[in-house]
Motif scaffolding. Structure first.
Motif, PDB file in Angstrom:
ATOM      1  N   LYS A 148      -5.690 -14.507 -27.076  1.00  0.00           N
ATOM      2  CA  LYS A 148      -5.155 -15.873 -27.256  1.00  0.00           C
ATOM      3  C   LYS A 148      -3.936 -15.827 -28.172  1.00  0.00           C
ATOM      4  CE  LYS A 148      -5.606 -20.496 -27.418  1.00  0.00           C
ATOM      5  NZ  LYS A 148      -4.307 -21.016 -27.087  1.00  0.00           N
ATOM      6  N   LEU A 149      -4.008 -15.046 -29.247  1.00  0.00           N
ATOM      7  CA  LEU A 149      -2.893 -14.921 -30.184  1.00  0.00           C
ATOM      8  C   LEU A 149      -1.673 -14.306 -29.480  1.00  0.00           C
ATOM      9  CD1 LEU A 149      -1.887 -15.259 -33.074  1.00  0.00           C
ATOM     10  CD2 LEU A 149      -2.851 -13.024 -33.600  1.00  0.00           C
ATOM     11  N   ARG A 150      -1.894 -13.269 -28.679  1.00  0.00           N
ATOM     12  CA  ARG A 150      -0.786 -12.659 -27.929  1.00  0.00           C
ATOM     13  C   ARG A 150      -0.167 -13.668 -26.960  1.00  0.00           C
ATOM     14  NH1 ARG A 150      -4.275  -7.869 -27.698  1.00  0.00           N
ATOM     15  NH2 ARG A 150      -3.372  -6.364 -29.133  1.00  0.00           N
ATOM     16  N   SER A 151      -1.004 -14.419 -26.316  1.00  0.00           N
ATOM     17  CA  SER A 151      -0.519 -15.435 -25.384  1.00  0.00           C
ATOM     18  C   SER A 151       0.316 -16.484 -26.116  1.00  0.00           C
ATOM     19  CB  SER A 151      -1.704 -16.091 -24.678  1.00  0.00           C
ATOM     20  OG  SER A 151      -1.269 -17.163 -23.887  1.00  0.00           O
ATOM     21  N   ASP A 152      -0.190 -16.912 -27.274  1.00  0.00           N
ATOM     22  CA  ASP A 152       0.550 -17.899 -28.070  1.00  0.00           C
ATOM     23  C   ASP A 152       1.888 -17.333 -28.544  1.00  0.00           C
ATOM     24  OD1 ASP A 152      -1.520 -19.676 -27.714  1.00  0.00           O
ATOM     25  OD2 ASP A 152      -2.359 -19.438 -29.747  1.00  0.00           O
ATOM     26  N   LEU A 153       1.878 -16.071 -28.962  1.00  0.00           N
ATOM     27  CA  LEU A 153       3.127 -15.437 -29.405  1.00  0.00           C
ATOM     28  C   LEU A 153       4.119 -15.308 -28.255  1.00  0.00           C
ATOM     29  CD1 LEU A 153       1.881 -12.670 -31.856  1.00  0.00           C
ATOM     30  CD2 LEU A 153       3.250 -14.682 -32.418  1.00  0.00           C
ATOM     31  N   ASP A 154       3.618 -14.961 -27.080  1.00  0.00           N
ATOM     32  CA  ASP A 154       4.496 -14.891 -25.908  1.00  0.00           C
ATOM     33  C   ASP A 154       5.102 -16.257 -25.600  1.00  0.00           C
ATOM     34  OD1 ASP A 154       4.107 -12.190 -25.570  1.00  0.00           O
ATOM     35  OD2 ASP A 154       2.526 -12.427 -24.047  1.00  0.00           O
ATOM     36  N   GLN A 155       4.292 -17.291 -25.736  1.00  0.00           N
ATOM     37  CA  GLN A 155       4.777 -18.655 -25.493  1.00  0.00           C
ATOM     38  C   GLN A 155       5.844 -19.027 -26.524  1.00  0.00           C
ATOM     39  OE1 GLN A 155       3.986 -20.758 -22.955  1.00  0.00           O
ATOM     40  NE2 GLN A 155       5.570 -22.111 -23.760  1.00  0.00           N
ATOM     41  N   VAL A 156       5.603 -18.699 -27.796  1.00  0.00           N
ATOM     42  CA  VAL A 156       6.585 -18.994 -28.855  1.00  0.00           C
ATOM     43  C   VAL A 156       7.873 -18.216 -28.588  1.00  0.00           C
ATOM     44  CG1 VAL A 156       7.081 -18.688 -31.313  1.00  0.00           C
ATOM     45  CG2 VAL A 156       4.884 -19.632 -30.600  1.00  0.00           C
ATOM     46  N   ARG A 157       7.738 -16.953 -28.206  1.00  0.00           N
ATOM     47  CA  ARG A 157       8.910 -16.123 -27.907  1.00  0.00           C
ATOM     48  C   ARG A 157       9.727 -16.741 -26.764  1.00  0.00           C
ATOM     49  NH1 ARG A 157       6.418 -11.243 -27.103  1.00  0.00           N
ATOM     50  NH2 ARG A 157       6.208 -11.039 -29.340  1.00  0.00           N
ATOM     51  N   GLY A 158       9.040 -17.168 -25.713  1.00  0.00           N
ATOM     52  CA  GLY A 158       9.716 -17.811 -24.590  1.00  0.00           C
ATOM     53  C   GLY A 158      10.393 -19.108 -25.001  1.00  0.00           C
ATOM     54  N   ASP A 159       9.711 -19.905 -25.837  1.00  0.00           N
ATOM     55  CA  ASP A 159      10.299 -21.152 -26.326  1.00  0.00           C
ATOM     56  C   ASP A 159      11.538 -20.879 -27.171  1.00  0.00           C
ATOM     57  OD1 ASP A 159       8.297 -22.537 -25.048  1.00  0.00           O
ATOM     58  OD2 ASP A 159       7.134 -22.947 -26.879  1.00  0.00           O
ATOM     59  N   MET A 160      11.496 -19.858 -28.014  1.00  0.00           N
ATOM     60  CA  MET A 160      12.641 -19.506 -28.862  1.00  0.00           C
ATOM     61  C   MET A 160      13.826 -19.053 -28.006  1.00  0.00           C
ATOM     62  SD  MET A 160      12.086 -20.177 -31.969  1.00  0.00           S
ATOM     63  CE  MET A 160      13.375 -19.279 -32.792  1.00  0.00           C
ATOM     64  N   GLN A 161      13.537 -18.278 -26.960  1.00  0.00           N
ATOM     65  CA  GLN A 161      14.619 -17.842 -26.075  1.00  0.00           C
ATOM     66  C   GLN A 161      15.256 -19.041 -25.372  1.00  0.00           C
ATOM     67  OE1 GLN A 161      12.645 -14.946 -23.600  1.00  0.00           O
ATOM     68  NE2 GLN A 161      13.108 -13.250 -25.003  1.00  0.00           N
ATOM     69  N   SER A 162      14.418 -19.967 -24.930  1.00  0.00           N
ATOM     70  CA  SER A 162      14.941 -21.179 -24.282  1.00  0.00           C
ATOM     71  C   SER A 162      15.773 -21.991 -25.261  1.00  0.00           C
ATOM     72  CB  SER A 162      13.791 -22.033 -23.750  1.00  0.00           C
ATOM     73  OG  SER A 162      13.094 -21.365 -22.744  1.00  0.00           O
ATOM     74  N   LEU A 163      15.281 -22.107 -26.489  1.00  0.00           N
ATOM     75  CA  LEU A 163      16.003 -22.861 -27.513  1.00  0.00           C
ATOM     76  C   LEU A 163      17.346 -22.203 -27.830  1.00  0.00           C
ATOM     77  CD1 LEU A 163      16.094 -25.149 -29.602  1.00  0.00           C
ATOM     78  CD2 LEU A 163      14.863 -23.639 -31.168  1.00  0.00           C
ATOM     79  N   MET A 164      17.354 -20.894 -27.972  1.00  0.00           N
ATOM     80  CA  MET A 164      18.598 -20.189 -28.280  1.00  0.00           C
ATOM     81  C   MET A 164      19.607 -20.333 -27.133  1.00  0.00           C
ATOM     82  SD  MET A 164      18.298 -19.106 -31.288  1.00  0.00           S
ATOM     83  CE  MET A 164      19.624 -17.963 -31.452  1.00  0.00           C
ATOM     84  N   GLN A 165      19.121 -20.291 -25.904  1.00  0.00           N
ATOM     85  CA  GLN A 165      20.017 -20.461 -24.756  1.00  0.00           C
ATOM     86  C   GLN A 165      20.592 -21.877 -24.740  1.00  0.00           C
ATOM     87  OE1 GLN A 165      21.011 -17.996 -22.633  1.00  0.00           O
ATOM     88  NE2 GLN A 165      22.482 -19.504 -21.924  1.00  0.00           N
ATOM     89  N   ALA A 166      19.753 -22.865 -25.057  1.00  0.00           N
ATOM     90  CA  ALA A 166      20.224 -24.259 -25.091  1.00  0.00           C
ATOM     91  C   ALA A 166      21.274 -24.441 -26.172  1.00  0.00           C
ATOM     92  CB  ALA A 166      19.050 -25.209 -25.310  1.00  0.00           C
ATOM     93  N   VAL A 167      21.061 -23.833 -27.342  1.00  0.00           N
ATOM     94  CA  VAL A 167      22.041 -23.925 -28.434  1.00  0.00           C
ATOM     95  C   VAL A 167      23.343 -23.253 -28.020  1.00  0.00           C
ATOM     96  CG1 VAL A 167      22.548 -23.103 -30.773  1.00  0.00           C
ATOM     97  CG2 VAL A 167      20.337 -24.150 -30.279  1.00  0.00           C
ATOM     98  N   LYS A 168      23.231 -22.089 -27.389  1.00  0.00           N
ATOM     99  CA  LYS A 168      24.427 -21.371 -26.935  1.00  0.00           C
ATOM    100  C   LYS A 168      25.198 -22.202 -25.915  1.00  0.00           C
ATOM    101  CE  LYS A 168      25.789 -17.232 -24.436  1.00  0.00           C
ATOM    102  NZ  LYS A 168      25.306 -16.098 -23.667  1.00  0.00           N
ATOM    103  N   ASP A 169      24.478 -22.750 -24.928  1.00  0.00           N
ATOM    104  CA  ASP A 169      25.129 -23.564 -23.896  1.00  0.00           C
ATOM    105  C   ASP A 169      25.800 -24.784 -24.497  1.00  0.00           C
ATOM    106  OD1 ASP A 169      24.225 -21.756 -22.048  1.00  0.00           O
ATOM    107  OD2 ASP A 169      22.571 -23.019 -21.324  1.00  0.00           O
ATOM    108  N   SER A 170      25.136 -25.400 -25.459  1.00  0.00           N
ATOM    109  CA  SER A 170      25.705 -26.580 -26.115  1.00  0.00           C
ATOM    110  C   SER A 170      26.963 -26.212 -26.889  1.00  0.00           C
ATOM    111  CB  SER A 170      24.666 -27.187 -27.065  1.00  0.00           C
ATOM    112  OG  SER A 170      25.216 -28.255 -27.787  1.00  0.00           O
ATOM    113  N   GLY A 171      26.931 -25.084 -27.586  1.00  0.00           N
ATOM    114  CA  GLY A 171      28.106 -24.634 -28.333  1.00  0.00           C
ATOM    115  C   GLY A 171      29.276 -24.330 -27.420  1.00  0.00           C
ATOM    116  N   VAL A 172      29.002 -23.682 -26.301  1.00  0.00           N
ATOM    117  CA  VAL A 172      30.064 -23.360 -25.334  1.00  0.00           C
ATOM    118  C   VAL A 172      30.658 -24.651 -24.780  1.00  0.00           C
ATOM    119  CG1 VAL A 172      30.480 -22.370 -23.047  1.00  0.00           C
ATOM    120  CG2 VAL A 172      29.156 -21.092 -24.742  1.00  0.00           C
TER     121      VAL A 172
END
Length: 93
Positions: free
Chosen positions: A10-34
């Motif tokens: 469950k912890l690994r699954s949650d960490l994978d979900q957080v990692r995926g959310d962070m990647q999505s967030l970073m991409q959104a920030v990058k796209d917004s900056g561009v």
């Protein structure tokens, strides 16, 4: 032991979900900056073009003003030259 393994999974699954959310967030920030950078550059380009057009208009306006009021233009130029000459002459004394 199964309980610990379940919790770890469950912890690994949650960490994978957080990692995926962070990647999505970073991409959104990058796209917004561009996008914001592109919009700022476009505004700067439009402003530059507007200034270029305005600067190109100055000689035409000056020519028209001189043509409409030649005596005033000559006297103004003479007076301005005289004042500048006096100011420069004061620096040498």
């Amino acid at each position: 032991m199964a309980n610990v393994d379940d919790e770890m999974a469950k912890l690994r699954s949650d960490l994978d979900q957080v990692r995926g959310d962070m990647q999505s967030l970073m991409q959104a920030v990058k796209d917004s900056g561009v996008r914001q950078t592109r919009e700022t550059l476009e505004r700067a380009q439009r402003t530059g073009e507007s200034l270029t057009e305005g600067v190109g208009e100055i000689p035409r306006r000056a020519e028209k003003q001189i043509g409409d009021h030649p005596l005033t233009s000559v006297l103004s130029s003479f007076g301005l030259g005289f004042l500048i000459g006096m100011l420069l002459d004061r620096r040498h004394h």
